[in-house]
Design a protein around this motif. Structure first.
Motif, PDB file in Angstrom:
ATOM      1  N   ILE A 101      24.287 150.828 -87.899  1.00 51.64           N
ATOM      2  CA  ILE A 101      23.458 150.247 -88.958  1.00 51.64           C
ATOM      3  C   ILE A 101      22.985 148.834 -88.624  1.00 51.64           C
ATOM      4  CG2 ILE A 101      23.423 149.512 -91.368  1.00 51.64           C
ATOM      5  CD1 ILE A 101      25.290 151.826 -91.966  1.00 51.64           C
ATOM      6  N   ALA A 102      23.852 147.994 -88.140  1.00 53.56           N
ATOM      7  CA  ALA A 102      23.465 146.610 -87.843  1.00 53.56           C
ATOM      8  C   ALA A 102      22.365 146.575 -86.783  1.00 53.56           C
ATOM      9  CB  ALA A 102      24.674 145.799 -87.404  1.00 53.56           C
ATOM     10  N   ASP A 103      22.503 147.389 -85.741  1.00 48.65           N
ATOM     11  CA  ASP A 103      21.484 147.445 -84.691  1.00 48.65           C
ATOM     12  C   ASP A 103      20.158 147.954 -85.249  1.00 48.65           C
ATOM     13  OD1 ASP A 103      23.295 146.538 -82.825  1.00 48.65           O
ATOM     14  OD2 ASP A 103      23.760 148.534 -82.054  1.00 48.65           O
ATOM     15  N   LEU A 104      20.229 148.954 -86.124  1.00 47.01           N
ATOM     16  CA  LEU A 104      19.001 149.505 -86.712  1.00 47.01           C
ATOM     17  C   LEU A 104      18.296 148.485 -87.594  1.00 47.01           C
ATOM     18  CD1 LEU A 104      20.120 153.108 -87.640  1.00 47.01           C
ATOM     19  CD2 LEU A 104      18.404 152.451 -85.952  1.00 47.01           C
ATOM     20  N   ALA A 105      19.070 147.760 -88.387  1.00 45.96           N
ATOM     21  CA  ALA A 105      18.475 146.736 -89.256  1.00 45.96           C
ATOM     22  C   ALA A 105      17.770 145.687 -88.389  1.00 45.96           C
ATOM     23  CB  ALA A 105      19.544 146.097 -90.136  1.00 45.96           C
ATOM     24  N   LYS A 106      18.438 145.280 -87.313  1.00 47.45           N
ATOM     25  CA  LYS A 106      17.844 144.284 -86.401  1.00 47.45           C
ATOM     26  C   LYS A 106      16.569 144.848 -85.764  1.00 47.45           C
ATOM     27  CE  LYS A 106      20.934 142.019 -84.225  1.00 47.45           C
ATOM     28  NZ  LYS A 106      21.980 141.610 -83.293  1.00 47.45           N
ATOM     29  N   LYS A 107      16.636 146.095 -85.302  1.00 53.46           N
ATOM     30  CA  LYS A 107      15.486 146.744 -84.665  1.00 53.46           C
ATOM     31  C   LYS A 107      14.298 146.829 -85.624  1.00 53.46           C
ATOM     32  CE  LYS A 107      14.167 151.243 -82.758  1.00 53.46           C
ATOM     33  NZ  LYS A 107      14.649 152.595 -82.472  1.00 53.46           N
ATOM     34  N   HIS A 108      14.582 147.099 -86.893  1.00 57.19           N
ATOM     35  CA  HIS A 108      13.519 147.234 -87.900  1.00 57.19           C
ATOM     36  C   HIS A 108      13.196 145.896 -88.575  1.00 57.19           C
ATOM     37  CE1 HIS A 108      13.016 151.654 -87.950  1.00 57.19           C
ATOM     38  NE2 HIS A 108      14.227 151.617 -87.413  1.00 57.19           N
ATOM     39  N   GLU A 139      18.378 143.964 -97.420  1.00 55.95           N
ATOM     40  CA  GLU A 139      17.109 144.674 -97.606  1.00 55.95           C
ATOM     41  C   GLU A 139      17.305 146.170 -97.359  1.00 55.95           C
ATOM     42  OE1 GLU A 139      12.871 145.117 -98.248  1.00 55.95           O
ATOM     43  OE2 GLU A 139      14.459 143.801 -98.963  1.00 55.95           O
ATOM     44  N   LEU A 140      18.079 146.517 -96.343  1.00 50.35           N
ATOM     45  CA  LEU A 140      18.383 147.931 -96.089  1.00 50.35           C
ATOM     46  C   LEU A 140      19.110 148.525 -97.276  1.00 50.35           C
ATOM     47  CD1 LEU A 140      18.345 150.417 -94.338  1.00 50.35           C
ATOM     48  CD2 LEU A 140      20.368 149.535 -93.142  1.00 50.35           C
ATOM     49  N   SER A 141      20.020 147.774 -97.849  1.00 54.81           N
ATOM     50  CA  SER A 141      20.735 148.227 -99.042  1.00 54.81           C
ATOM     51  C   SER A 141      19.750 148.510-100.177  1.00 54.81           C
ATOM     52  CB  SER A 141      21.753 147.165 -99.474  1.00 54.81           C
ATOM     53  OG  SER A 141      22.330 147.500-100.703  1.00 54.81           O
ATOM     54  N   ARG A 142      18.816 147.604-100.377  1.00 54.06           N
ATOM     55  CA  ARG A 142      17.829 147.769-101.443  1.00 54.06           C
ATOM     56  C   ARG A 142      16.932 148.986-101.186  1.00 54.06           C
ATOM     57  NH1 ARG A 142      12.846 146.912-102.704  1.00 54.06           N
ATOM     58  NH2 ARG A 142      12.230 146.089-100.695  1.00 54.06           N
ATOM     59  N   LEU A 143      16.476 149.139 -99.951  1.00 56.85           N
ATOM     60  CA  LEU A 143      15.573 150.242 -99.610  1.00 56.85           C
ATOM     61  C   LEU A 143      16.259 151.603 -99.671  1.00 56.85           C
ATOM     62  CD1 LEU A 143      13.705 148.704 -96.538  1.00 56.85           C
ATOM     63  CD2 LEU A 143      12.752 149.132 -98.819  1.00 56.85           C
ATOM     64  N   SER A 144      17.526 151.643 -99.257  1.00 59.75           N
ATOM     65  CA  SER A 144      18.242 152.925 -99.163  1.00 59.75           C
ATOM     66  C   SER A 144      19.034 153.265-100.420  1.00 59.75           C
ATOM     67  CB  SER A 144      19.196 152.895 -97.966  1.00 59.75           C
ATOM     68  OG  SER A 144      20.213 151.921 -98.157  1.00 59.75           O
ATOM     69  N   LEU A 145      19.170 152.289-101.305  1.00 61.99           N
ATOM     70  CA  LEU A 145      19.995 152.455-102.515  1.00 61.99           C
ATOM     71  C   LEU A 145      21.454 152.743-102.166  1.00 61.99           C
ATOM     72  CD1 LEU A 145      17.499 154.519-104.716  1.00 61.99           C
ATOM     73  CD2 LEU A 145      17.874 152.041-104.694  1.00 61.99           C
ATOM     74  N   ILE A 169      23.797 158.366 -95.114  1.00 60.72           N
ATOM     75  CA  ILE A 169      23.103 158.457 -93.829  1.00 60.72           C
ATOM     76  C   ILE A 169      21.676 158.954 -94.049  1.00 60.72           C
ATOM     77  CG2 ILE A 169      23.081 159.552 -91.544  1.00 60.72           C
ATOM     78  CD1 ILE A 169      25.389 157.516 -91.964  1.00 60.72           C
ATOM     79  N   ILE A 170      21.515 159.935 -94.922  1.00 62.29           N
ATOM     80  CA  ILE A 170      20.184 160.475 -95.221  1.00 62.29           C
ATOM     81  C   ILE A 170      19.305 159.403 -95.852  1.00 62.29           C
ATOM     82  CG2 ILE A 170      18.925 162.105 -96.690  1.00 62.29           C
ATOM     83  CD1 ILE A 170      21.381 164.018 -96.233  1.00 62.29           C
ATOM     84  N   ARG A 171      19.862 158.648 -96.794  1.00 63.71           N
ATOM     85  CA  ARG A 171      19.069 157.603 -97.460  1.00 63.71           C
ATOM     86  C   ARG A 171      18.693 156.487 -96.489  1.00 63.71           C
ATOM     87  NH1 ARG A 171      22.666 158.183-102.433  1.00 63.71           N
ATOM     88  NH2 ARG A 171      23.381 156.096-101.996  1.00 63.71           N
ATOM     89  N   ILE A 172      19.586 156.155 -95.572  1.00 63.81           N
ATOM     90  CA  ILE A 172      19.277 155.152 -94.538  1.00 63.81           C
ATOM     91  C   ILE A 172      18.151 155.683 -93.649  1.00 63.81           C
ATOM     92  CG2 ILE A 172      20.169 153.999 -92.470  1.00 63.81           C
ATOM     93  CD1 ILE A 172      22.938 154.015 -94.025  1.00 63.81           C
ATOM     94  N   ALA A 173      18.257 156.942 -93.235  1.00 65.22           N
ATOM     95  CA  ALA A 173      17.221 157.555 -92.393  1.00 65.22           C
ATOM     96  C   ALA A 173      15.871 157.533 -93.099  1.00 65.22           C
ATOM     97  CB  ALA A 173      17.617 158.986 -92.032  1.00 65.22           C
ATOM     98  N   GLU A 174      15.863 157.879 -94.376  1.00 63.02           N
ATOM     99  CA  GLU A 174      14.610 157.883 -95.135  1.00 63.02           C
ATOM    100  C   GLU A 174      14.048 156.467 -95.273  1.00 63.02           C
ATOM    101  OE1 GLU A 174      15.889 159.917 -98.672  1.00 63.02           O
ATOM    102  OE2 GLU A 174      15.364 161.878 -97.845  1.00 63.02           O
ATOM    103  N   ALA A 175      14.914 155.502 -95.533  1.00 65.43           N
ATOM    104  CA  ALA A 175      14.466 154.119 -95.715  1.00 65.43           C
ATOM    105  C   ALA A 175      13.840 153.561 -94.440  1.00 65.43           C
ATOM    106  CB  ALA A 175      15.637 153.241 -96.152  1.00 65.43           C
ATOM    107  N   LEU A 176      14.350 153.996 -93.284  1.00 64.57           N
ATOM    108  CA  LEU A 176      13.874 153.473 -92.000  1.00 64.57           C
ATOM    109  C   LEU A 176      12.938 154.437 -91.268  1.00 64.57           C
ATOM    110  CD1 LEU A 176      17.202 151.870 -90.714  1.00 64.57           C
ATOM    111  CD2 LEU A 176      15.276 150.739 -91.862  1.00 64.57           C
ATOM    112  N   ASN A 177      12.568 155.543 -91.941  1.00 60.64           N
ATOM    113  CA  ASN A 177      11.702 156.567 -91.330  1.00 60.64           C
ATOM    114  C   ASN A 177      12.269 157.081 -90.008  1.00 60.64           C
ATOM    115  OD1 ASN A 177       9.671 156.563 -93.366  1.00 60.64           O
ATOM    116  ND2 ASN A 177       8.933 154.624 -92.530  1.00 60.64           N
ATOM    117  N   ILE A 178      13.562 157.375 -90.016  1.00 57.18           N
ATOM    118  CA  ILE A 178      14.238 157.892 -88.823  1.00 57.18           C
ATOM    119  C   ILE A 178      14.317 159.408 -88.929  1.00 57.18           C
ATOM    120  CG2 ILE A 178      16.464 158.014 -87.644  1.00 57.18           C
ATOM    121  CD1 ILE A 178      16.833 155.049 -88.382  1.00 57.18           C
TER     122      ILE A 178
END
Length: 75
Positions: free
Chosen positions: A9-16, A22-28, A50-59
Motif C-alpha cells: 500500500i505505501a509503495d502504491l500511494a507513493k506511485k500514485h 487520501e487513499l483512505s478517503r478514496l477507498s473508504l 483490497i478490492i476498494r483499494i484497487a478500485e480507488a487506484l484503478n488497479i
C-alpha cells in the motif's frame, strides 16, 4: 521457511502520488487499517479492502497490491 503476504500500500500511494489519508478517503478504508496492512501488523486481510483499494487506484491486477514472499524476506 514459510511464505507470507505483503500488502504494497505505501509503495502504491507513493506511485500514485497520494497520501495514505487520501487513499483512505478514496477507498473508504480506515486510515488505521491501511497503516496496519502497510506495516504487516494485520493477522488477516479483508479482501473487500483490497478490492476498494484497487478500485480507488484503478488497479486491474491484484499482484500490484499484494505479494507472496518468503517469511524471512524484508518488506
Amino acid at each position: 521457511m514459510g511464505k507470507r503476504i505483503v500488502v504494497n500500500i505505501a509503495d502504491l500511494a507513493k506511485k500514485h502520488k497520494i497520501s495514505m489519508r487520501e487513499l483512505s478517503r478514496l477507498s473508504l478504508v480506515r486510515h488505521a487499517a491501511l497503516s496496519e496492512l502497510a506495516n504487516g501488523k494485520r493477522e488477516s486481510i479483508n479482501f473487500s479492502h483490497i478490492i476498494r483499494i484497487a478500485e480507488a487506484l484503478n488497479i486491474e491486477d491484484i499482484r500490484e497490491i499484494i505479494d507472496l514472499v518468503d517469511s524471512n524476506e524484508k518488506q
